[in-house]
Design a protein around this motif. Structure first.
Motif, PDB file in Angstrom:
ATOM      1  N   GLN A  65       0.738  -1.117  -0.154  1.00 55.06           N
ATOM      2  CA  GLN A  65      -0.162   0.011   0.073  1.00 55.06           C
ATOM      3  C   GLN A  65       0.990   1.284   0.167  1.00 55.06           C
ATOM      4  O   GLN A  65       1.827   1.460   0.910  1.00 55.06           O
ATOM      5  N   ILE A  66       0.754   2.305  -1.235  1.00 54.76           N
ATOM      6  CA  ILE A  66       1.565   3.385  -1.217  1.00 54.76           C
ATOM      7  C   ILE A  66       0.785   4.589  -0.808  1.00 54.76           C
ATOM      8  O   ILE A  66      -0.362   4.702  -1.446  1.00 54.76           O
ATOM      9  N   GLU A  67       1.284   5.503  -0.231  1.00 55.62           N
ATOM     10  CA  GLU A  67       0.804   6.844  -0.039  1.00 55.62           C
ATOM     11  C   GLU A  67       1.702   7.968  -0.281  1.00 55.62           C
ATOM     12  O   GLU A  67       2.885   7.773   0.267  1.00 55.62           O
ATOM     13  N   ILE A  68       1.483   8.872  -1.000  1.00 59.94           N
ATOM     14  CA  ILE A  68       2.339   9.995  -1.367  1.00 59.94           C
ATOM     15  C   ILE A  68       2.265  10.854  -0.149  1.00 59.94           C
ATOM     16  O   ILE A  68       1.202  11.585   0.127  1.00 59.94           O
ATOM     17  N   VAL A  69       3.301  11.187   0.552  1.00 62.50           N
ATOM     18  CA  VAL A  69       3.592  12.082   1.499  1.00 62.50           C
ATOM     19  C   VAL A  69       4.172  13.456   1.168  1.00 62.50           C
ATOM     20  O   VAL A  69       4.101  14.369   2.072  1.00 62.50           O
ATOM     21  N   GLU A  70       4.934  13.578   0.231  1.00 64.34           N
ATOM     22  CA  GLU A  70       5.494  15.069  -0.058  1.00 64.34           C
ATOM     23  C   GLU A  70       5.796  15.032  -1.540  1.00 64.34           C
ATOM     24  O   GLU A  70       6.098  13.990  -2.551  1.00 64.34           O
ATOM     25  N   ALA A  71       5.313  16.324  -2.017  1.00 66.43           N
ATOM     26  CA  ALA A  71       5.661  16.601  -3.521  1.00 66.43           C
ATOM     27  C   ALA A  71       6.306  17.805  -3.564  1.00 66.43           C
ATOM     28  O   ALA A  71       5.992  19.252  -3.683  1.00 66.43           O
ATOM     29  N   PRO A  72       7.676  17.915  -3.468  1.00 66.60           N
ATOM     30  CA  PRO A  72       8.515  19.146  -3.168  1.00 66.60           C
ATOM     31  C   PRO A  72       8.863  19.954  -4.405  1.00 66.60           C
ATOM     32  O   PRO A  72       9.422  20.901  -4.282  1.00 66.60           O
ATOM     33  N   LEU A  73       8.573  19.334  -5.442  1.00 64.12           N
ATOM     34  CA  LEU A  73       9.017  20.240  -6.898  1.00 64.12           C
ATOM     35  C   LEU A  73       7.672  20.765  -7.661  1.00 64.12           C
ATOM     36  O   LEU A  73       7.731  21.751  -8.093  1.00 64.12           O
ATOM     37  N   PHE A  74       6.571  20.034  -7.562  1.00 63.44           N
ATOM     38  CA  PHE A  74       5.439  20.402  -8.488  1.00 63.44           C
ATOM     39  C   PHE A  74       4.381  19.622  -7.929  1.00 63.44           C
ATOM     40  O   PHE A  74       4.143  18.359  -7.326  1.00 63.44           O
ATOM     41  N   PRO A  75       2.984  19.866  -8.025  1.00 66.80           N
ATOM     42  CA  PRO A  75       1.940  19.535  -7.752  1.00 66.80           C
ATOM     43  C   PRO A  75       1.437  18.036  -8.444  1.00 66.80           C
ATOM     44  O   PRO A  75       1.848  17.872  -9.684  1.00 66.80           O
ATOM     45  N   LEU A  76       1.296  16.951  -7.852  1.00 66.86           N
ATOM     46  CA  LEU A  76       1.232  15.674  -8.147  1.00 66.86           C
ATOM     47  C   LEU A  76      -0.381  15.163  -8.172  1.00 66.86           C
ATOM     48  O   LEU A  76      -1.152  15.342  -7.330  1.00 66.86           O
ATOM     49  N   ASP A  77      -0.765  14.485  -9.389  1.00 60.16           N
ATOM     50  CA  ASP A  77      -2.068  13.662  -9.055  1.00 60.16           C
ATOM     51  C   ASP A  77      -1.832  12.257  -8.249  1.00 60.16           C
ATOM     52  O   ASP A  77      -1.405  11.390  -8.581  1.00 60.16           O
ATOM     53  N   GLU A  78      -1.907  12.533  -6.785  1.00 58.80           N
ATOM     54  CA  GLU A  78      -1.378  11.730  -5.953  1.00 58.80           C
ATOM     55  C   GLU A  78      -2.257  10.338  -6.160  1.00 58.80           C
ATOM     56  O   GLU A  78      -1.718   9.105  -6.051  1.00 58.80           O
ATOM     57  N   THR A  79      -3.293  10.401  -6.310  1.00 58.12           N
ATOM     58  CA  THR A  79      -4.350   8.935  -6.398  1.00 58.12           C
ATOM     59  C   THR A  79      -3.710   8.271  -7.740  1.00 58.12           C
ATOM     60  O   THR A  79      -3.566   7.104  -7.423  1.00 58.12           O
ATOM     61  N   ALA A  80      -3.464   8.925  -8.812  1.00 57.48           N
ATOM     62  CA  ALA A  80      -3.132   8.190  -9.841  1.00 57.48           C
ATOM     63  C   ALA A  80      -1.834   7.776  -9.829  1.00 57.48           C
ATOM     64  O   ALA A  80      -1.282   6.413 -10.134  1.00 57.48           O
ATOM     65  N   LEU A  81      -0.754   8.405  -9.267  1.00 58.05           N
ATOM     66  CA  LEU A  81       0.434   8.034  -9.025  1.00 58.05           C
ATOM     67  C   LEU A  81       0.486   6.956  -8.385  1.00 58.05           C
ATOM     68  O   LEU A  81       1.398   6.148  -8.198  1.00 58.05           O
ATOM     69  N   GLU A  82      -0.077   6.911  -7.058  1.00 57.84           N
ATOM     70  CA  GLU A  82      -0.153   5.845  -6.006  1.00 57.84           C
ATOM     71  C   GLU A  82      -0.532   4.652  -6.662  1.00 57.84           C
ATOM     72  O   GLU A  82       0.129   3.550  -6.485  1.00 57.84           O
ATOM     73  N   THR A  83      -1.659   4.491  -7.717  1.00 51.27           N
ATOM     74  CA  THR A  83      -2.155   3.560  -8.403  1.00 51.27           C
ATOM     75  C   THR A  83      -0.999   2.912  -9.291  1.00 51.27           C
ATOM     76  O   THR A  83      -0.693   1.519  -9.406  1.00 51.27           O
ATOM     77  N   PHE A  84      -0.324   3.784  -9.812  1.00 52.21           N
ATOM     78  CA  PHE A  84       0.651   3.374 -10.867  1.00 52.21           C
ATOM     79  C   PHE A  84       1.956   2.791 -10.165  1.00 52.21           C
ATOM     80  O   PHE A  84       2.467   1.531 -10.392  1.00 52.21           O
ATOM     81  N   LEU A  85       2.506   3.220  -8.811  1.00 48.90           N
ATOM     82  CA  LEU A  85       3.586   2.824  -8.333  1.00 48.90           C
ATOM     83  C   LEU A  85       3.042   1.458  -7.328  1.00 48.90           C
ATOM     84  O   LEU A  85       4.022   0.303  -7.524  1.00 48.90           O
ATOM     85  N   GLU A  86       1.926   1.229  -7.188  1.00 49.73           N
ATOM     86  CA  GLU A  86       1.518  -0.008  -6.630  1.00 49.73           C
ATOM     87  C   GLU A  86       1.306  -1.097  -7.702  1.00 49.73           C
ATOM     88  O   GLU A  86       1.869  -2.302  -7.406  1.00 49.73           O
ATOM     89  N   ALA A  87       0.916  -0.802  -8.689  1.00 53.33           N
ATOM     90  CA  ALA A  87       1.179  -1.814  -9.853  1.00 53.33           C
ATOM     91  C   ALA A  87       2.553  -2.143 -10.403  1.00 53.33           C
ATOM     92  O   ALA A  87       2.939  -3.313 -10.637  1.00 53.33           O
ATOM     93  N   ILE A  88       3.685  -1.298 -10.305  1.00 54.37           N
ATOM     94  CA  ILE A  88       4.964  -1.587 -10.535  1.00 54.37           C
ATOM     95  C   ILE A  88       5.366  -2.330  -9.522  1.00 54.37           C
ATOM     96  O   ILE A  88       6.083  -3.323  -9.605  1.00 54.37           O
ATOM     97  N   THR A  89       5.339  -1.993  -8.296  1.00 57.24           N
ATOM     98  CA  THR A  89       5.917  -2.905  -7.071  1.00 57.24           C
ATOM     99  C   THR A  89       5.038  -4.272  -6.970  1.00 57.24           C
ATOM    100  O   THR A  89       5.864  -5.266  -6.827  1.00 57.24           O
ATOM    101  N   ALA A  90       3.974  -4.314  -7.604  1.00 55.04           N
ATOM    102  CA  ALA A  90       3.131  -5.879  -7.858  1.00 55.04           C
ATOM    103  C   ALA A  90       3.985  -6.604  -8.746  1.00 55.04           C
ATOM    104  O   ALA A  90       3.947  -7.793  -8.522  1.00 55.04           O
TER     105      ALA A  90
END
Length: 417
Positions: free
Chosen positions: A341-366
């Motif tokens: 389970q992945i949760e974005i906790v910081e976006a230091p450079l630019f705004p992120l689509d947190e939900t979409a990025l979390e889903t993508f990263l979970e698919a990669i780690t799977a």
């Protein structure tokens, strides 16, 4: 036959050239405080030359001595040593050279009575040496208590310290404490997390039973965490599936990414384990272990348009890894199943689509549940080949000792190789 080499050569008037036997049989019978060991060498043969001198004229007689079989019985006692190892002692060896006979030319049969006792004594000495070598080489020098271990790509040694060791008519029993050599320290910690293990289960009638405290694995993973072995670049692990570029993340990361990161820029995915993993017995009936890793920090970085590497996302991952050991075709293997389970906790450079990025990263780690992770876990938890006194593992079963136990119980069926 190599263990009998020291008996070759000349001893007085008798010279020994060769020792042969067809097969070796070993029988072990546990008794109170000792192990009765019987060793048989079938069709035991010694090739010799007898050197003689008559009125100053030298001569020699060559032939074979045979016995069917050569047997030796002895008591073997085991005792723990002060340094956590163990000693074996062979006591009261009794040798029987059955149907002992010399094969000589009829012309020399008259001297059999002279030669036979000398050859018999050599045969007896050779059997005593064989008994000591077979028992001591297999049970002491086999490095049973010190095994090399590959842990997340780094080599260390597993060391076992014997606490209790004994023999009764039901078999050999003992308990031991295991440690591993430490890695250079990266993460400082005052101690290690452990699990309540309870009482070790008793043997359930198997040829050999192993009850492994789950804290053995906790200590292994704690040493790996303290040595920084969980701090890796996931992008390198995923290289076999193709390099990870910023172009693949433009969609899930959001439209602002393109203004800061070129699409061709590679993406680094570096992990930092903030806590030690914890291992528990997930299912005693199948031997399945559960590894839980929380607060695994994942930092995503890439080169910007100026060629400078910058961090642009930080996430926290909670990982649950289920490991099921199996035994097939003489090898211990494991199957790994990863959920995260992945949760974005910081976006230091630019705004992120947190939900979409979390889903993508979970698919990669799977994707790590494929051959890459299976091989890495196999390297970590490989039991290795066992060869003790010519015996190997023929089958393995996992016993249900109850969900409260903190032991992984393996019942082993032993077969002669």
């Amino acid at each position: 036959e190599d263990m009998l080499d020291e008996h070759m050569g000349r001893r007085g008037d008798l010279e020994l050239h060769e020792i042969k036997y067809d097969r070796l049989e070993l029988e072990l019978n546990p008794r109170d405080n000792r192990l009765r060991v019987k060793l048989q060498l079938h069709d035991f043969r010694l090739k010799f030359t007898y050197h003689y001198s008559v009125i100053g004229i030298g001569g020699r007689i060559r032939g074979w001595a045979r016995c069917r079989p050569a047997e030796i019985e002895a008591d073997v006692t085991l005792s723990p040593t002060s340094d956590g190892g163990y000693d074996l002692r062979v006591d009261n060896p009794q040798v029987r050279l059955r149907s002992f006979d010399l094969d000589l030319n009829d012309f020399y049969s008259i001297v059999e009575g002279l030669i036979q006792p000398m050859v018999h004594d050599i045969g007896r000495d050779a059997m005593v040496k064989a008994m000591r070598d077979v028992v001591l080489n297999d049970l002491i020098k086999a490095e049973l208590l010190n095994q090399e271990l590959d842990l997340l790509g780094q080599t260390t040694r597993l060391k076992v310290r014997v606490n209790q060791l004994g023999i009764n008519p039901q078999g050999i029993y003992g308990s031991a404490h295991a440690t591993i050599d430490s890695f250079p320290v990266v993460n400082q910690a005052p101690g290690f997390w452990t699990s309540e293990a309870g009482q070790a289960p008793r043997s359930d009638g198997d040829d050999m039973a192993l009850a492994m405290n789950v804290n053995l694995f906790n200590r292994m993973l704690a040493e790996a965490w303290r040595g920084g072995l969980f701090d890796i670049d996931l992008a390198t692990v995923l290289e076999e599936q193709g390099s990870l570029s910023a172009a693949l993340l433009l969609g899930p990361a959001g439209p602002e990414m393109a203004t800061h990161i070129p699409p061709a820029s590679a993406v680094e995915m570096k992990t930092k384990a903030l806590m030690q993993p914890i291992v528990r017995v997930d299912d005693p009936r199948t031997g399945r272990l559960g590894i839980h890793l929380g607060a695994l920090q994942l930092t995503l970085s890439s080169q910007n348009h100026q060629g400078v590497t910058v961090d642009w996302a930080v996430a926290e991952i909670s990982v649950r890894l289920l490991i099921t050991p199996t035994y097939s075709n003489g090898d211990f293997l494991v199957q790994a199943d990863l959920s995260s389970q992945i949760e974005i906790v910081e976006a230091p450079l630019f705004p992120l689509d947190e939900t979409a990025l979390e889903t993508f990263l979970e698919a990669i780690t799977a994707g790590l549940t494929g051959p890459t992770l299976d091989q890495a876990v196999n390297d970590m938890f490989q039991f290795g080949d066992m060869d003790i006194l010519g015996l190997s593992v023929g089958g393995v079963r996992f016993s249900n000792m109850g969900p409260e136990t903190g032991y992984l119980y393996l019942g082993l069926d032993l077969v002669r190789q």
